[in-house]
Design a protein around this motif. Structure first.
Motif, PDB file in Angstrom:
ATOM      1  N   ALA A 177      -0.196   0.742   0.475  1.00 42.21           N
ATOM      2  CA  ALA A 177      -1.299  -0.126   0.088  1.00 42.21           C
ATOM      3  C   ALA A 177      -2.122  -0.504   1.304  1.00 42.21           C
ATOM      4  CB  ALA A 177      -0.763  -1.363  -0.624  1.00 42.21           C
ATOM      5  N   GLY A 178      -1.485  -1.130   2.285  1.00 37.46           N
ATOM      6  CA  GLY A 178      -2.198  -1.527   3.478  1.00 37.46           C
ATOM      7  C   GLY A 178      -2.511  -3.005   3.489  1.00 37.46           C
ATOM      8  N   ALA A 179      -2.742  -3.537   4.681  1.00 34.85           N
ATOM      9  CA  ALA A 179      -3.072  -4.948   4.825  1.00 34.85           C
ATOM     10  C   ALA A 179      -4.470  -5.204   4.281  1.00 34.85           C
ATOM     11  CB  ALA A 179      -3.001  -5.345   6.299  1.00 34.85           C
ATOM     12  N   PRO A 180      -4.659  -6.274   3.484  1.00 35.20           N
ATOM     13  CA  PRO A 180      -5.987  -6.539   2.922  1.00 35.20           C
ATOM     14  C   PRO A 180      -6.962  -7.037   3.982  1.00 35.20           C
ATOM     15  CG  PRO A 180      -4.445  -8.268   2.290  1.00 35.20           C
ATOM     16  CD  PRO A 180      -3.631  -7.208   2.982  1.00 35.20           C
ATOM     17  N   VAL A 181      -8.182  -6.560   3.921  1.00 33.92           N
ATOM     18  CA  VAL A 181      -9.261  -7.023   4.796  1.00 33.92           C
ATOM     19  C   VAL A 181     -10.483  -7.268   3.919  1.00 33.92           C
ATOM     20  CG1 VAL A 181      -8.392  -5.807   6.834  1.00 33.92           C
ATOM     21  CG2 VAL A 181     -10.049  -4.668   5.324  1.00 33.92           C
ATOM     22  N   PRO A 182     -11.464  -8.059   4.384  1.00 36.44           N
ATOM     23  CA  PRO A 182     -12.651  -8.326   3.557  1.00 36.44           C
ATOM     24  C   PRO A 182     -13.453  -7.055   3.314  1.00 36.44           C
ATOM     25  CG  PRO A 182     -12.460  -9.919   5.360  1.00 36.44           C
ATOM     26  CD  PRO A 182     -11.463  -8.840   5.630  1.00 36.44           C
ATOM     27  N   PRO A 183     -14.194  -7.011   2.193  1.00 35.28           N
ATOM     28  CA  PRO A 183     -15.046  -5.852   1.926  1.00 35.28           C
ATOM     29  C   PRO A 183     -15.970  -5.540   3.091  1.00 35.28           C
ATOM     30  CG  PRO A 183     -14.919  -7.230  -0.020  1.00 35.28           C
ATOM     31  CD  PRO A 183     -14.228  -7.983   1.074  1.00 35.28           C
ATOM     32  N   TYR A 184     -16.024  -4.278   3.446  1.00 34.90           N
ATOM     33  CA  TYR A 184     -16.873  -3.704   4.492  1.00 34.90           C
ATOM     34  C   TYR A 184     -16.394  -3.999   5.915  1.00 34.90           C
ATOM     35  CZ  TYR A 184     -19.879  -2.568   0.627  1.00 34.90           C
ATOM     36  OH  TYR A 184     -20.347  -2.070  -0.557  1.00 34.90           O
ATOM     37  N   ALA A 185     -15.278  -4.693   6.071  1.00 33.89           N
ATOM     38  CA  ALA A 185     -14.741  -4.899   7.416  1.00 33.89           C
ATOM     39  C   ALA A 185     -14.276  -3.582   8.017  1.00 33.89           C
ATOM     40  CB  ALA A 185     -13.589  -5.901   7.376  1.00 33.89           C
ATOM     41  N   ALA A 186     -13.576  -2.763   7.238  1.00 29.06           N
ATOM     42  CA  ALA A 186     -13.155  -1.440   7.689  1.00 29.06           C
ATOM     43  C   ALA A 186     -14.180  -0.378   7.337  1.00 29.06           C
ATOM     44  CB  ALA A 186     -11.800  -1.089   7.069  1.00 29.06           C
ATOM     45  N   PHE A 187     -14.818  -0.528   6.173  1.00 28.55           N
ATOM     46  CA  PHE A 187     -15.760   0.480   5.687  1.00 28.55           C
ATOM     47  C   PHE A 187     -16.935   0.654   6.654  1.00 28.55           C
ATOM     48  CE2 PHE A 187     -17.894   1.896   1.418  1.00 28.55           C
ATOM     49  CZ  PHE A 187     -17.862   3.207   1.849  1.00 28.55           C
ATOM     50  N   ALA A 188     -17.305  -0.411   7.362  1.00 29.04           N
ATOM     51  CA  ALA A 188     -18.466  -0.352   8.261  1.00 29.04           C
ATOM     52  C   ALA A 188     -18.359   0.800   9.254  1.00 29.04           C
ATOM     53  CB  ALA A 188     -18.623  -1.677   9.003  1.00 29.04           C
ATOM     54  N   ALA A 189     -17.149   1.067   9.746  1.00 28.50           N
ATOM     55  CA  ALA A 189     -16.967   2.078  10.791  1.00 28.50           C
ATOM     56  C   ALA A 189     -17.293   3.485  10.301  1.00 28.50           C
ATOM     57  CB  ALA A 189     -15.539   2.018  11.323  1.00 28.50           C
ATOM     58  N   VAL A 190     -17.152   3.731   8.999  1.00 25.30           N
ATOM     59  CA  VAL A 190     -17.386   5.077   8.464  1.00 25.30           C
ATOM     60  C   VAL A 190     -18.448   5.078   7.367  1.00 25.30           C
ATOM     61  CG1 VAL A 190     -15.070   5.893   9.053  1.00 25.30           C
ATOM     62  CG2 VAL A 190     -15.460   4.810   6.825  1.00 25.30           C
ATOM     63  N   TYR A 191     -19.122   3.954   7.177  1.00 25.01           N
ATOM     64  CA  TYR A 191     -20.069   3.821   6.076  1.00 25.01           C
ATOM     65  C   TYR A 191     -21.185   4.857   6.152  1.00 25.01           C
ATOM     66  CZ  TYR A 191     -23.157   1.518   2.695  1.00 25.01           C
ATOM     67  OH  TYR A 191     -23.955   1.244   1.615  1.00 25.01           O
ATOM     68  N   ASP A 192     -21.770   5.036   7.312  1.00 26.09           N
ATOM     69  CA  ASP A 192     -22.872   5.987   7.430  1.00 26.09           C
ATOM     70  C   ASP A 192     -22.407   7.417   7.170  1.00 26.09           C
ATOM     71  OD1 ASP A 192     -24.864   4.102   7.929  1.00 26.09           O
ATOM     72  OD2 ASP A 192     -24.463   4.097  10.079  1.00 26.09           O
ATOM     73  N   ALA A 193     -21.200   7.739   7.594  1.00 26.02           N
ATOM     74  CA  ALA A 193     -20.675   9.074   7.318  1.00 26.02           C
ATOM     75  C   ALA A 193     -20.473   9.267   5.814  1.00 26.02           C
ATOM     76  CB  ALA A 193     -19.365   9.293   8.063  1.00 26.02           C
ATOM     77  N   TYR A 194     -19.957   8.236   5.142  1.00 25.24           N
ATOM     78  CA  TYR A 194     -19.763   8.348   3.703  1.00 25.24           C
ATOM     79  C   TYR A 194     -21.104   8.462   2.970  1.00 25.24           C
ATOM     80  CZ  TYR A 194     -18.844   7.238  -1.127  1.00 25.24           C
ATOM     81  OH  TYR A 194     -18.814   7.301  -2.490  1.00 25.24           O
ATOM     82  N   MET A 195     -22.120   7.747   3.445  1.00 31.53           N
ATOM     83  CA  MET A 195     -23.400   7.663   2.740  1.00 31.53           C
ATOM     84  C   MET A 195     -24.384   8.736   3.168  1.00 31.53           C
ATOM     85  SD  MET A 195     -23.135   5.053   0.699  1.00 31.53           S
ATOM     86  CE  MET A 195     -24.702   4.295   0.387  1.00 31.53           C
ATOM     87  N   ASP A 196     -23.918   9.778   3.819  1.00 36.79           N
ATOM     88  CA  ASP A 196     -24.864  10.770   4.338  1.00 36.79           C
ATOM     89  C   ASP A 196     -25.574  11.552   3.236  1.00 36.79           C
ATOM     90  OD1 ASP A 196     -22.839  12.455   3.446  1.00 36.79           O
ATOM     91  OD2 ASP A 196     -22.670  13.576   5.321  1.00 36.79           O
ATOM     92  N   HIS A 197     -25.122  11.400   1.970  1.00 36.50           N
ATOM     93  CA  HIS A 197     -25.779  12.083   0.859  1.00 36.50           C
ATOM     94  C   HIS A 197     -26.930  11.277   0.267  1.00 36.50           C
ATOM     95  CE1 HIS A 197     -22.979   9.234  -0.926  1.00 36.50           C
ATOM     96  NE2 HIS A 197     -23.651   9.331  -2.060  1.00 36.50           N
ATOM     97  N   VAL A 198     -27.086  10.025   0.677  1.00 38.14           N
ATOM     98  CA  VAL A 198     -28.100   9.160   0.064  1.00 38.14           C
ATOM     99  C   VAL A 198     -29.472   9.486   0.652  1.00 38.14           C
ATOM    100  CG1 VAL A 198     -28.882   6.780  -0.241  1.00 38.14           C
ATOM    101  CG2 VAL A 198     -26.436   7.330  -0.378  1.00 38.14           C
ATOM    102  N   PRO A 199     -30.472   9.757  -0.185  1.00 36.94           N
ATOM    103  CA  PRO A 199     -31.812  10.112   0.311  1.00 36.94           C
ATOM    104  C   PRO A 199     -32.624   8.860   0.673  1.00 36.94           C
ATOM    105  CG  PRO A 199     -31.802  10.240  -2.075  1.00 36.94           C
ATOM    106  CD  PRO A 199     -30.387   9.872  -1.665  1.00 36.94           C
ATOM    107  N   TYR A 200     -32.235   8.204   1.752  1.00 43.04           N
ATOM    108  CA  TYR A 200     -32.929   6.974   2.134  1.00 43.04           C
ATOM    109  C   TYR A 200     -34.418   7.210   2.361  1.00 43.04           C
ATOM    110  CZ  TYR A 200     -28.417   4.631   2.911  1.00 43.04           C
ATOM    111  OH  TYR A 200     -27.172   4.072   2.761  1.00 43.04           O
ATOM    112  N   ASP A 201     -34.786   8.402   2.827  1.00 40.05           N
ATOM    113  CA  ASP A 201     -36.207   8.677   3.042  1.00 40.05           C
ATOM    114  C   ASP A 201     -36.969   8.641   1.721  1.00 40.05           C
ATOM    115  OD1 ASP A 201     -34.859  10.964   2.169  1.00 40.05           O
ATOM    116  OD2 ASP A 201     -36.088  12.340   3.354  1.00 40.05           O
ATOM    117  N   GLN A 202     -36.369   9.203   0.665  1.00 43.10           N
ATOM    118  CA  GLN A 202     -37.003   9.157  -0.664  1.00 43.10           C
ATOM    119  C   GLN A 202     -37.081   7.719  -1.156  1.00 43.10           C
ATOM    120  OE1 GLN A 202     -35.041  11.438  -3.862  1.00 43.10           O
ATOM    121  NE2 GLN A 202     -35.505   9.715  -5.211  1.00 43.10           N
ATOM    122  N   TRP A 203     -35.989   6.957  -0.991  1.00 47.01           N
ATOM    123  CA  TRP A 203     -35.995   5.553  -1.415  1.00 47.01           C
ATOM    124  C   TRP A 203     -37.103   4.790  -0.707  1.00 47.01           C
ATOM    125  CZ3 TRP A 203     -30.407   3.243  -1.983  1.00 47.01           C
ATOM    126  CH2 TRP A 203     -29.653   4.046  -2.844  1.00 47.01           C
ATOM    127  N   ALA A 204     -37.250   5.029   0.594  1.00 43.84           N
ATOM    128  CA  ALA A 204     -38.265   4.317   1.370  1.00 43.84           C
ATOM    129  C   ALA A 204     -39.670   4.680   0.878  1.00 43.84           C
ATOM    130  CB  ALA A 204     -38.112   4.625   2.850  1.00 43.84           C
TER     131      ALA A 204
END
Length: 257
Positions: free
Chosen positions: A12-39
């Motif tokens: 399971a792992g020790a609980p941490v607040p949302p995005y405390a760990a995710f922040a380190a790999v968030y951009d790698a995970y979200m590399d499929h999001v077309p932010y340029d199109q959204w903008a």
């Protein structure tokens, strides 16, 4: 980044607040999001509804600043707010000249009343609000920030998206040396999507649990009205097509410009 589906999860792992760990790999995970199109879509809507772009945009729940980086080419100043200090740290590194402040969507927003002409809140961040009343509280707080005639562009996740892409699904991702195992279940009675994100690096585990509430369209429209705002344009999936079914786009202005 590599991705593969899996059916299980170790420990399971020790609980941490949302995005405390995710922040380190968030951009790698979200590399499929077309932010340029959204903008491009958001800029086009703002130009049409405001009669031109203001010199500043505020992103509530800005994350690592990826969308703001795209918007920065169209405006001179960027501001952001996020509840995760780890995410804000990365946003500040990406946009050193930006004004980034910690804050929560359900609390008083940490910007001066009447100081903003254009703000956004994207990628189903408002679905983290737990219920209708908190959505109204947030929208009222957002309205206080807007100058007369100002614009607030938001999105909400659709139930079709939740059921097709998340409910009952577990997936694994290898992200810059971190193994992310992401498990989801949707609870129809509470209309809450519970997501458990386990991060493993060098044999150590931590666990984030995210709760997102599905808001029906009628509930969103009622909250907008209760907050003294009006829907002045609609879209879907960051396009002008309101029939698109993953993210619903709503563009809000004050009832009394």
């Amino acid at each position: 980044m590599t991705r593969k589906k899996t059916s299980g999860r170790e420990g399971a792992g020790a609980p941490v607040p949302p995005y405390a760990a995710f922040a380190a790999v968030y951009d790698a995970y979200m590399d499929h999001v077309p932010y340029d199109q959204w903008a491009r879509y958001l800029v086009g809507v703002a130009r049409a509804l405001l009669g031109g772009l203001p010199d500043r945009v505020l992103d509530l729940a800005c994350g690592t600043g990826a969308l703001l980086e795209e918007l920065y080419g169209s405006v001179g100043q960027v501001s952001g707010m996020d509840c995760s200090r780890e995410m804000l740290r990365r946003a500040r590194a990406r946009l050193p000249g930006g004004d980034f402040r910690p804050g929560r969507l359900e609390a008083t927003l940490p910007f001066e009343p009447g100081s903003v002409s254009w703000m956004v809140c994207t990628h189903d961040s408002l679905n983290y609000l737990p219920d209708h009343d908190q959505l109204v509280v947030h929208l009222r707080s957002a309205r206080r920030l807007l100058r007369p005639g100002g614009l607030y562009s938001v999105d909400f996740v659709s139930l079709k998206n939740i059921m097709r892409n998340f409910h009952g699904k577990t997936a694994e991702y290898d992200l810059n040396g971190v193994r992310l195992t992401w498990s989801n279940r949707y609870e129809p009675r509470s209309r809450v999507l519970v997501s458990e994100l386990q991060f493993r690096r060098n044999g150590e585990y931590v666990l984030e649990t995210h709760h997102q509430r599905f808001f029906e369209e009628a509930e969103i429209l009622a909250a907008v009205s209760e907050a003294g705002l009006r829907v002045c344009a609609r879209g879907g999936d960051y396009s002008e097509n309101p029939e698109a079914q993953n993210l619903w786009n709503f563009h809000l202005q004050s009832e009394e410009p």
